[in-house]
Design an enzyme around this catalytic site. Sequence first.
Site, PDB file in Angstrom:
ATOM      1  N   GLY A 155      20.498  32.300 -38.287  1.00 24.83           N
ATOM      2  CA  GLY A 155      20.110  31.121 -37.518  1.00 24.83           C
ATOM      3  C   GLY A 155      19.117  29.850 -38.335  1.00 24.83           C
ATOM      4  O   GLY A 155      19.484  30.336 -39.282  1.00 24.83           O
ATOM      5  N   ILE A 157      16.398  31.261 -40.871  1.00 27.04           N
ATOM      6  CA  ILE A 157      16.081  30.764 -41.336  1.00 27.04           C
ATOM      7  C   ILE A 157      17.207  31.363 -41.982  1.00 27.04           C
ATOM      8  O   ILE A 157      17.209  31.334 -43.757  1.00 27.04           O
ATOM      9  CB  ILE A 157      15.712  32.394 -41.076  1.00 27.04           C
ATOM     10  CG1 ILE A 157      14.392  32.276 -40.023  1.00 27.04           C
ATOM     11  CG2 ILE A 157      14.964  32.995 -42.919  1.00 27.04           C
ATOM     12  CD1 ILE A 157      13.628  33.474 -40.195  1.00 27.04           C
ATOM     13  N   ARG A 177      27.337  35.252 -34.489  1.00 25.67           N
ATOM     14  CA  ARG A 177      27.857  35.286 -33.223  1.00 25.67           C
ATOM     15  C   ARG A 177      28.935  34.359 -33.190  1.00 25.67           C
ATOM     16  O   ARG A 177      29.946  34.301 -32.766  1.00 25.67           O
ATOM     17  CB  ARG A 177      27.095  35.203 -32.285  1.00 25.67           C
ATOM     18  CG  ARG A 177      26.460  36.767 -31.851  1.00 25.67           C
ATOM     19  CD  ARG A 177      25.396  37.133 -30.707  1.00 25.67           C
ATOM     20  NE  ARG A 177      24.166  35.990 -31.502  1.00 25.67           N
ATOM     21  CZ  ARG A 177      23.805  35.877 -30.569  1.00 25.67           C
ATOM     22  NH1 ARG A 177      23.563  36.419 -29.704  1.00 25.67           N
ATOM     23  NH2 ARG A 177      22.618  34.336 -31.199  1.00 25.67           N
ATOM     24  N   ARG A 236      15.404  43.423 -39.625  1.00 20.42           N
ATOM     25  CA  ARG A 236      13.932  44.076 -39.065  1.00 20.42           C
ATOM     26  C   ARG A 236      14.326  45.380 -39.375  1.00 20.42           C
ATOM     27  O   ARG A 236      15.531  45.691 -39.871  1.00 20.42           O
ATOM     28  CB  ARG A 236      14.228  44.327 -37.908  1.00 20.42           C
ATOM     29  CG  ARG A 236      13.442  43.226 -36.868  1.00 20.42           C
ATOM     30  CD  ARG A 236      11.767  43.500 -36.571  1.00 20.42           C
ATOM     31  NE  ARG A 236      10.966  42.639 -35.930  1.00 20.42           N
ATOM     32  CZ  ARG A 236      10.878  41.698 -36.602  1.00 20.42           C
ATOM     33  NH1 ARG A 236      10.683  41.079 -37.932  1.00 20.42           N
ATOM     34  NH2 ARG A 236       9.471  40.636 -35.642  1.00 20.42           N
ATOM     35  N   GLU A 265       7.028  51.167 -39.133  1.00 21.23           N
ATOM     36  CA  GLU A 265       6.365  50.268 -40.387  1.00 21.23           C
ATOM     37  C   GLU A 265       4.505  50.937 -39.723  1.00 21.23           C
ATOM     38  O   GLU A 265       4.070  50.876 -38.741  1.00 21.23           O
ATOM     39  CB  GLU A 265       6.382  49.245 -39.989  1.00 21.23           C
ATOM     40  CG  GLU A 265       7.390  48.815 -40.784  1.00 21.23           C
ATOM     41  CD  GLU A 265       7.871  47.230 -40.703  1.00 21.23           C
ATOM     42  OE1 GLU A 265       6.669  46.043 -40.345  1.00 21.23           O
ATOM     43  OE2 GLU A 265       8.921  46.762 -41.206  1.00 21.23           O
ATOM     44  N   HIS A 284       6.554  44.010 -45.490  1.00 23.43           N
ATOM     45  CA  HIS A 284       6.324  42.410 -44.464  1.00 23.43           C
ATOM     46  C   HIS A 284       5.751  41.625 -44.278  1.00 23.43           C
ATOM     47  O   HIS A 284       5.192  41.628 -43.399  1.00 23.43           O
ATOM     48  CB  HIS A 284       6.615  43.694 -42.672  1.00 23.43           C
ATOM     49  CG  HIS A 284       7.088  43.035 -42.045  1.00 23.43           C
ATOM     50  ND1 HIS A 284       7.637  43.828 -40.560  1.00 23.43           N
ATOM     51  CD2 HIS A 284       7.218  41.402 -41.652  1.00 23.43           C
ATOM     52  CE1 HIS A 284       8.325  42.989 -39.683  1.00 23.43           C
ATOM     53  NE2 HIS A 284       8.155  41.486 -40.672  1.00 23.43           N
ATOM     54  N   ILE A 285       6.041  40.970 -44.689  1.00 18.44           N
ATOM     55  CA  ILE A 285       4.867  39.290 -45.929  1.00 18.44           C
ATOM     56  C   ILE A 285       6.367  38.585 -45.460  1.00 18.44           C
ATOM     57  O   ILE A 285       5.288  37.447 -45.990  1.00 18.44           O
ATOM     58  CB  ILE A 285       4.127  39.794 -47.361  1.00 18.44           C
ATOM     59  CG1 ILE A 285       5.422  39.770 -48.109  1.00 18.44           C
ATOM     60  CG2 ILE A 285       3.473  40.630 -46.682  1.00 18.44           C
ATOM     61  CD1 ILE A 285       4.476  40.074 -49.475  1.00 18.44           C
ATOM     62  N   GLY A 286       7.375  38.456 -45.026  1.00 22.66           N
ATOM     63  CA  GLY A 286       7.948  37.230 -44.728  1.00 22.66           C
ATOM     64  C   GLY A 286       7.867  35.822 -43.935  1.00 22.66           C
ATOM     65  O   GLY A 286       7.719  35.006 -45.510  1.00 22.66           O
TER      66      GLY A 286
HETATM   67  C1  GLV Z   1       8.145  38.500 -38.120  1.00 21.51           C
HETATM   68  O1  GLV Z   1       9.130  39.274 -39.091  1.00 21.51           O
HETATM   69  C2  GLV Z   1       8.647  37.617 -37.143  1.00 21.51           C
HETATM   70  O2  GLV Z   1       9.112  37.956 -36.858  1.00 21.51           O
HETATM   71  O3  GLV Z   1       8.357  36.472 -37.642  1.00 21.51           O
END
Ligand code: GLV
Length: 318
Positions: A155, A157, A177, A236, A265, A284-286
């Site tokens: 995607g 990212i 996909r 995830r 989490e 979880h700080i993406g």
């Molecule tokens: C973070 O994990 C998001 O889905 O934005």
Amino acid sequence: MKKVVITRNINPDMLQKLRKDFEVIVWEADEQPMPREKFLAETRDAHAVLTMLSDKVDEEMLQNAPELKVVANLAVGFDNIDLAAAERREVVIANTPDVLTETTAELAFTLMLTSARRVLEANQELMDGEWSGWSPYHMAGTDVFGKTIGIFGMGSIGVSFARRLKGFNCNVLYHNRSESEEARALGAKLTSFESMLERSDFVLCSAPLTNQTKHTFDKKAFSLMKNSAHFINIGRGAHVVEADLAEAVKSGEIGGAALDVYENEPIGADHPFVGLNNMTLLPHIGSASVATRNNMMNLCVNNIMEVLNGGQAITPVQ
Ligand code: GLV
Ligand code: GLV
């Protein structure tokens, strides 16, 4: 006055913007999610909710909230939301795509380099007062430059990550996909999942979590990867069978793992990953840069205002 429920504290400027036209209820405890009971009670007569990925928007909640028109989720992922149930009730679901793409790709890159160059281990040694001096193979890690990188989930990212890899002269494979034109333009090659695992030195998971992608990274997947390969997850936690990953890292089936996400989490010090060598673990700080979080909040607020004022959501997920 229409009622908007916000399940965490957000930027005061954006709150003010909403308060001009709506009754706004905010859960102000910074570090704790709004308890489920409170969430259900407050949303019972709400017209809009600004949710976090830790809030479950499910049948029970939706059934309970007959006035609800829009849920704006402060995330690009929306696996915390039952889309079919929302559609049946004509509740619009909006997420925050695009605004977090570059920030999240940078975190993925940070994880990859940190894992490759043993940055946390090296830092820990020094902090512990254990550094005994320079030596040729001391904390010697692995290069990223020129390596083969596999991306699961191409995607925006994934594309943004692949673009960064060009500067490192990497060979990029991906599994998705469908073929991505943008990925193709960057020279990335679409391959089978198995071939990507077998050939890659680093494997990034940047896919959305769905029934099809859940628990994709299991014992079999890790056994196909090179013993030297590193696994990076910014998707995830539930993309991974965590017990299998812990075993793969412990046994040397793979070289290391760098993770930002976990199945349940937050995780604590008792989680099997904690304390394992070759594991880089972030909470979880993406998308957590101040500018990006502000942009995400702003987009959520605008989605809510558009829908409550009779317009269309800006970034609906369906
Ligand atoms: C973070 O994990 C998001 O889905 O934005
Ligand atoms: C390392 O610091 C070097 O000079 O090679």
